[in-house]
Design an enzyme around this catalytic site. Structure first.
Site, mmCIF file in Angstrom:
data_model
loop_
_atom_site.group_PDB
_atom_site.id
_atom_site.type_symbol
_atom_site.label_atom_id
_atom_site.label_comp_id
_atom_site.label_asym_id
_atom_site.label_seq_id
_atom_site.Cartn_x
_atom_site.Cartn_y
_atom_site.Cartn_z
ATOM 1 N N GLY A 83 16.154 -23.335 -24.698
ATOM 2 C CA GLY A 83 15.535 -22.805 -25.901
ATOM 3 C C GLY A 83 14.883 -23.902 -26.707
ATOM 4 C CG HIS A 84 11.813 -25.626 -27.221
ATOM 5 N ND1 HIS A 84 12.104 -26.961 -27.357
ATOM 6 C CD2 HIS A 84 11.327 -25.461 -25.961
ATOM 7 C CE1 HIS A 84 11.802 -27.587 -26.238
ATOM 8 N NE2 HIS A 84 11.339 -26.702 -25.361
ATOM 9 C CG ASP A 85 12.524 -24.969 -34.768
ATOM 10 O OD1 ASP A 85 13.155 -25.748 -35.507
ATOM 11 O OD2 ASP A 85 11.929 -23.967 -35.212
ATOM 12 C CB ILE A 86 10.136 -20.772 -31.861
ATOM 13 C CG1 ILE A 86 9.501 -19.510 -32.445
ATOM 14 C CG2 ILE A 86 10.198 -20.726 -30.342
ATOM 15 C CD1 ILE A 86 8.052 -19.334 -32.041
ATOM 16 C CG ASN A 87 13.353 -19.891 -28.027
ATOM 17 O OD1 ASN A 87 13.035 -20.971 -27.545
ATOM 18 N ND2 ASN A 87 12.647 -18.791 -27.810
ATOM 19 C CE1 TYR A 88 17.982 -23.105 -28.989
ATOM 20 C CE2 TYR A 88 16.982 -24.947 -30.143
ATOM 21 C CZ TYR A 88 17.464 -24.385 -28.978
ATOM 22 O OH TYR A 88 17.429 -25.100 -27.804
ATOM 23 C CG ASP B 280 13.997 -28.573 -33.092
ATOM 24 O OD1 ASP B 280 14.839 -27.871 -32.529
ATOM 25 O OD2 ASP B 280 12.890 -28.831 -32.599
#
Length: 300
Positions: free
Chosen positions: A39-44, A70
């Site tokens: 995942g990345h920031d947008i997913n979290y 992040d």
């Protein structure tokens, strides 16, 4: 599970050193359905519930680049956890494991959103609330030269100064908190801001409590008079500008470095040698791909 595969999991290391503070920073956390998912920031941000509140009315939600999950919900919350654990260790002498999840971190960071739903601040759909672009007095407006001014005149005494600076008469306007009139008031404010340059608006609002400030680019922020007076930005020996460390401590302030940023792995060997590793041990770690080296290249 990466550290466990290397034999360096927290349980192993805490047996070796019970006072160790072991921080684990992940996106989704150490457990749960998505624990092993990428995942990345947008997913979290999406899974935390925060992303659904970010964006304009009738538009898709949008993330503020990757600052929230992040860096704020992840990095800052993890650093805070380390500080708390250090403080506790000073009393108990014992270390502990910190599970810093970006999903949980950014959700906790957004506690204000959860707590303010029932007090009228954040009860309307996205883009129609006091702080998300719904209010005409908490908005960003384009100027005649294509730049922008940020308006945050929430309190009545600040709002009065905003109205005065715009050349309007408050007696001829709807009351400030008349939500049904907000869309028309936004149009009125926008048409007025579009008549002057950013510099002209600064000359009007600087020195007032109207809560109106210019929206500055990164370069403009570094050269702005207020930020220069505060020494808020520094320049390294290559001429690159970056923010000065914050917050400022009175007795032990951070001393910023003007050296360039290191290359990834540039000081790996140097640091390991300082901590007692032999060159042979370091070579073995490198050949096993546990560590990496990075040498600066000549810029000719």
């Amino acid at each position: 599970g990466v550290m466990e595969k290397l034999g360096l999991g927290p349980e192993v290391l805490l047996q070796e050193n019970p006072s160790l503070i072991y921080a684990r920073l992940t996106g989704f956390g150490q457990t749960g359905k998505y624990a092993k998912s990428a995942g990345h920031d947008i997913n979290y941000l999406a899974l935390s519930g925060v992303l659904s509140n970010l964006g304009r009315k009738d538009e898709n939600p949008y993330p503020p680049v990757n600052l929230l999950a992040d860096f704020a919900g992840g990095g800052v919350m993890c650093a805070l956890g380390i500080v708390i654990a250090l403080y506790e260790r000073a009393k108990s002498g014992r270390g502990q494991i910190i599970d810093a999840s970006m999903v949980k971190g950014v959700a906790y960071l957004s506690s204000f959103l959860w707590k303010s739903q029932n007090i009228g601040i954040w009860s309307r759909p996205r883009g129609e609330n006091l702080l998300d672009g719904g209010a005409p007095f908490y908005e960003i407006y384009r100027t005649s030269d294509g730049k922008f001014m940020a308006v945050g005149a929430i309190e009545p005494q600040f709002y009065d100064q905003l109205i005065k600076g715009l050349g309007l008469d408050s007696d001829e306007l709807p009351i400030q908190m008349s939500i049904s009139d907000w869309p028309e008031m936004k149009k009125k404010f926008a048409s007025i801001f579009a008549q002057k340059t950013q510099a002209e608006w600064c000359s009007i609002f600087d020195g007032t409590d109207a809560c109106v400030t210019p929206v500055l680019s990164l370069n403009d922020a570094a050269s702005h008079q207020h930020n220069k007076q505060r020494s808020s930005f520094i320049k390294n020996y290559q001429g690159e500008i970056s923010p000065r460390p914050a917050p400022l401590l009175s007795r032990t302030p951070a001393v910023p470095s003007c050296e360039r940023d290191p290359f990834i792995g540039e000081h790996t060997e140097e640091i390991l040698l300082e901590n007692g590793f032999t060159k042979q041990e370091i070579a073995t770690l490198h050949s096993d791909k546990i560590i990496g080296f990075g040498k600066p290249k000549a810029n000719l």
